[in-house]
Design a protein around this motif. Structure first.
Motif, PDB file in Angstrom:
ATOM      1  N   SER A  50       0.855  -1.191   0.000  1.00 54.57           N
ATOM      2  CA  SER A  50       0.000   0.000   0.000  1.00 54.57           C
ATOM      3  C   SER A  50       0.886   1.235   0.000  1.00 54.57           C
ATOM      4  CB  SER A  50      -0.913   0.006   1.230  1.00 54.57           C
ATOM      5  OG  SER A  50      -0.150   0.281   2.396  1.00 54.57           O
ATOM      6  N   ARG A  51       0.314   2.343  -0.395  1.00 53.83           N
ATOM      7  CA  ARG A  51       1.085   3.586  -0.387  1.00 53.83           C
ATOM      8  C   ARG A  51       1.492   3.977   1.028  1.00 53.83           C
ATOM      9  NH1 ARG A  51      -0.642   7.168  -5.646  1.00 53.83           N
ATOM     10  NH2 ARG A  51      -0.513   5.388  -7.051  1.00 53.83           N
ATOM     11  N   ALA A  52       0.654   3.647   1.984  1.00 52.44           N
ATOM     12  CA  ALA A  52       0.990   3.932   3.387  1.00 52.44           C
ATOM     13  C   ALA A  52       2.215   3.121   3.808  1.00 52.44           C
ATOM     14  CB  ALA A  52      -0.197   3.622   4.292  1.00 52.44           C
ATOM     15  N   GLU A  53       2.283   1.857   3.383  1.00 54.95           N
ATOM     16  CA  GLU A  53       3.441   1.017   3.711  1.00 54.95           C
ATOM     17  C   GLU A  53       4.717   1.544   3.040  1.00 54.95           C
ATOM     18  OE1 GLU A  53       1.673  -3.473   4.242  1.00 54.95           O
ATOM     19  OE2 GLU A  53       1.590  -2.582   2.226  1.00 54.95           O
ATOM     20  N   VAL A  54       4.587   1.965   1.787  1.00 54.69           N
ATOM     21  CA  VAL A  54       5.735   2.512   1.070  1.00 54.69           C
ATOM     22  C   VAL A  54       6.193   3.805   1.740  1.00 54.69           C
ATOM     23  CG1 VAL A  54       6.533   3.504  -1.123  1.00 54.69           C
ATOM     24  CG2 VAL A  54       5.133   1.417  -1.128  1.00 54.69           C
ATOM     25  N   ALA A  55       5.241   4.658   2.098  1.00 53.30           N
ATOM     26  CA  ALA A  55       5.572   5.927   2.762  1.00 53.30           C
ATOM     27  C   ALA A  55       6.271   5.674   4.089  1.00 53.30           C
ATOM     28  CB  ALA A  55       4.311   6.764   2.961  1.00 53.30           C
ATOM     29  N   GLU A  56       5.812   4.696   4.831  1.00 55.49           N
ATOM     30  CA  GLU A  56       6.431   4.364   6.116  1.00 55.49           C
ATOM     31  C   GLU A  56       7.867   3.866   5.912  1.00 55.49           C
ATOM     32  OE1 GLU A  56       5.846   1.048   9.605  1.00 55.49           O
ATOM     33  OE2 GLU A  56       4.032   1.896   8.691  1.00 55.49           O
ATOM     34  N   VAL A  66       7.508  10.912   5.254  1.00 53.69           N
ATOM     35  CA  VAL A  66       6.964  10.920   3.891  1.00 53.69           C
ATOM     36  C   VAL A  66       5.563  10.346   4.028  1.00 53.69           C
ATOM     37  CG1 VAL A  66       7.155   9.950   1.564  1.00 53.69           C
ATOM     38  CG2 VAL A  66       9.229  10.581   2.816  1.00 53.69           C
ATOM     39  N   SER A  67       4.582  11.032   3.454  1.00 52.21           N
ATOM     40  CA  SER A  67       3.195  10.582   3.602  1.00 52.21           C
ATOM     41  C   SER A  67       2.689   9.932   2.320  1.00 52.21           C
ATOM     42  CB  SER A  67       2.294  11.766   3.964  1.00 52.21           C
ATOM     43  OG  SER A  67       2.193  12.646   2.846  1.00 52.21           O
ATOM     44  N   ALA A  68       1.615   9.188   2.456  1.00 47.25           N
ATOM     45  CA  ALA A  68       0.963   8.581   1.294  1.00 47.25           C
ATOM     46  C   ALA A  68       0.455   9.684   0.354  1.00 47.25           C
ATOM     47  CB  ALA A  68      -0.181   7.679   1.739  1.00 47.25           C
ATOM     48  N   ASP A  69       0.036  10.809   0.916  1.00 47.61           N
ATOM     49  CA  ASP A  69      -0.411  11.930   0.077  1.00 47.61           C
ATOM     50  C   ASP A  69       0.735  12.476  -0.780  1.00 47.61           C
ATOM     51  OD1 ASP A  69      -3.002  11.799   1.038  1.00 47.61           O
ATOM     52  OD2 ASP A  69      -2.670  13.325   2.590  1.00 47.61           O
ATOM     53  N   GLU A  87      16.848  12.034  -3.519  1.00 48.87           N
ATOM     54  CA  GLU A  87      16.947  11.211  -2.314  1.00 48.87           C
ATOM     55  C   GLU A  87      15.642  10.452  -2.061  1.00 48.87           C
ATOM     56  OE1 GLU A  87      17.673  13.215   1.394  1.00 48.87           O
ATOM     57  OE2 GLU A  87      16.163  14.734   0.994  1.00 48.87           O
ATOM     58  N   ARG A  88      14.519  11.074  -2.355  1.00 49.87           N
ATOM     59  CA  ARG A  88      13.235  10.381  -2.173  1.00 49.87           C
ATOM     60  C   ARG A  88      13.036   9.323  -3.251  1.00 49.87           C
ATOM     61  NH1 ARG A  88       9.337  15.366  -0.139  1.00 49.87           N
ATOM     62  NH2 ARG A  88      10.632  15.849   1.650  1.00 49.87           N
ATOM     63  N   PHE A  89      13.553   9.589  -4.439  1.00 52.27           N
ATOM     64  CA  PHE A  89      13.492   8.600  -5.519  1.00 52.27           C
ATOM     65  C   PHE A  89      14.277   7.349  -5.123  1.00 52.27           C
ATOM     66  CE2 PHE A  89      14.833   6.699  -9.539  1.00 52.27           C
ATOM     67  CZ  PHE A  89      13.665   6.728 -10.286  1.00 52.27           C
ATOM     68  N   VAL A  90      15.467   7.547  -4.572  1.00 54.71           N
ATOM     69  CA  VAL A  90      16.273   6.416  -4.120  1.00 54.71           C
ATOM     70  C   VAL A  90      15.548   5.662  -3.004  1.00 54.71           C
ATOM     71  CG1 VAL A  90      18.442   5.774  -2.972  1.00 54.71           C
ATOM     72  CG2 VAL A  90      18.456   7.442  -4.846  1.00 54.71           C
ATOM     73  N   ALA A  91      14.954   6.390  -2.071  1.00 57.44           N
ATOM     74  CA  ALA A  91      14.188   5.755  -0.996  1.00 57.44           C
ATOM     75  C   ALA A  91      12.975   5.011  -1.558  1.00 57.44           C
ATOM     76  CB  ALA A  91      13.749   6.795   0.038  1.00 57.44           C
ATOM     77  N   LEU A  92      12.369   5.536  -2.625  1.00 60.82           N
ATOM     78  CA  LEU A  92      11.238   4.863  -3.266  1.00 60.82           C
ATOM     79  C   LEU A  92      11.692   3.537  -3.867  1.00 60.82           C
ATOM     80  CD1 LEU A  92       8.249   4.949  -4.253  1.00 60.82           C
ATOM     81  CD2 LEU A  92       9.123   6.064  -6.325  1.00 60.82           C
ATOM     82  N   VAL A  93      12.844   3.534  -4.526  1.00 62.02           N
ATOM     83  CA  VAL A  93      13.374   2.290  -5.090  1.00 62.02           C
ATOM     84  C   VAL A  93      13.594   1.280  -3.968  1.00 62.02           C
ATOM     85  CG1 VAL A  93      15.334   1.223  -6.295  1.00 62.02           C
ATOM     86  CG2 VAL A  93      14.453   3.428  -7.081  1.00 62.02           C
ATOM     87  N   THR A  94      14.177   1.725  -2.867  1.00 60.92           N
ATOM     88  CA  THR A  94      14.433   0.844  -1.727  1.00 60.92           C
ATOM     89  C   THR A  94      13.126   0.328  -1.131  1.00 60.92           C
ATOM     90  OG1 THR A  94      16.467   2.041  -1.238  1.00 60.92           O
ATOM     91  CG2 THR A  94      15.544   0.700   0.535  1.00 60.92           C
ATOM     92  N   ALA A  95      12.169   1.210  -0.931  1.00 64.79           N
ATOM     93  CA  ALA A  95      10.902   0.839  -0.282  1.00 64.79           C
ATOM     94  C   ALA A  95      10.045  -0.078  -1.143  1.00 64.79           C
ATOM     95  CB  ALA A  95      10.112   2.096   0.076  1.00 64.79           C
ATOM     96  N   THR A  96      10.052   0.146  -2.457  1.00 63.84           N
ATOM     97  CA  THR A  96       9.220  -0.668  -3.348  1.00 63.84           C
ATOM     98  C   THR A  96       9.964  -1.888  -3.875  1.00 63.84           C
ATOM     99  OG1 THR A  96       9.885   0.590  -5.315  1.00 63.84           O
ATOM    100  CG2 THR A  96       7.870   1.324  -4.145  1.00 63.84           C
ATOM    101  N   GLY A  97      11.290  -1.828  -3.856  1.00 64.96           N
ATOM    102  CA  GLY A  97      12.072  -2.900  -4.463  1.00 64.96           C
ATOM    103  C   GLY A  97      11.991  -2.876  -5.980  1.00 64.96           C
ATOM    104  N   CYS A  98      11.493  -1.777  -6.529  1.00 67.63           N
ATOM    105  CA  CYS A  98      11.253  -1.657  -7.968  1.00 67.63           C
ATOM    106  C   CYS A  98      12.517  -1.157  -8.675  1.00 67.63           C
ATOM    107  CB  CYS A  98      10.078  -0.722  -8.235  1.00 67.63           C
ATOM    108  SG  CYS A  98       9.676  -0.601  -9.988  1.00 67.63           S
ATOM    109  N   LEU A  99      13.355  -2.085  -9.095  1.00 69.78           N
ATOM    110  CA  LEU A  99      14.574  -1.732  -9.808  1.00 69.78           C
ATOM    111  C   LEU A  99      14.278  -1.228 -11.220  1.00 69.78           C
ATOM    112  CD1 LEU A  99      16.900  -4.638  -8.639  1.00 69.78           C
ATOM    113  CD2 LEU A  99      16.692  -2.321  -7.708  1.00 69.78           C
ATOM    114  N   ASP A 100      13.061  -1.458 -11.692  1.00 66.85           N
ATOM    115  CA  ASP A 100      12.670  -0.929 -13.010  1.00 66.85           C
ATOM    116  C   ASP A 100      12.780   0.598 -13.037  1.00 66.85           C
ATOM    117  OD1 ASP A 100      12.202  -3.438 -14.055  1.00 66.85           O
ATOM    118  OD2 ASP A 100      10.086  -3.434 -13.474  1.00 66.85           O
TER     119      ASP A 100
END
Length: 149
Positions: A50-56, A66-69, A87-100
């Motif tokens: 969920s976006r909440a999990e990714v934000a957390e 970082v919030s879901a909003d 830096e948030r993009f890198v954290a997004l890759v880490t949080a989602t595991g989306c290497l794409d």
């Protein structure tokens, strides 16, 4: 009628494994900001969280909230005032595991991202190609030498 052997793989159905990371979806468009928003949106959809999990997870990685909003804004092409930072993009890759996402960025520069385990194989191929070039050069020089005798 002959029954099909279910224990032997069909050689004609085989597809090579995906070597480079990147989205299958077409993310082309006129504006870079729109393409980045679509990439963020795809990563959020495909990660299975969920976006909440990714934000957390991003908040934990970054050390600030970082919030879901915020993620909704990054994924929206309409929210031009809310662009994701590196830096948030890198954290997004880490949080989602989306290497794409990495493949998306590299693709903007006509490059690909491959797993590190392929690095030596690629280097070996480049060395072999160089050896072939040298062999052709050597043959040319040898032919000139023989012709000049």
């Amino acid at each position: 009628m002959k029954s099909r052997d279910r224990f032997t793989a069909d050689l004609f159905d085989w597809q090579p494994p995906k070597v480079a990371v990147g989205f299958e979806a077409d993310l082309s468009g006129n504006r870079l900001g729109s393409r980045i928003s679509r990439a963020v949106s795809l990563a959020l959809k495909e990660c299975g969280k969920s976006r909440a999990e990714v934000a957390e997870a991003m908040s934990s990685e970054l050390g600030y909230p970082v919030s879901a909003d915020m993620l909704d804004a990054y994924a929206s092409e309409a929210k031009e005032s809310h662009r994701i930072t590196l830096e948030r993009f890198v954290a997004l890759v880490t949080a989602t595991g989306c290497l794409d996402l990495l493949g998306f960025v590299a693709g903007l520069f006509d490059h690909v991202v491959v797993p590190g385990r392929y690095q030596s194989l690629i280097e070996l191929h480049l060395i072999e190609e160089h050896e072939k070039d040298l062999a052709r050069m050597k043959q040319t020089v040898e032919a000139k030498w023989r012709a000049g005798r």
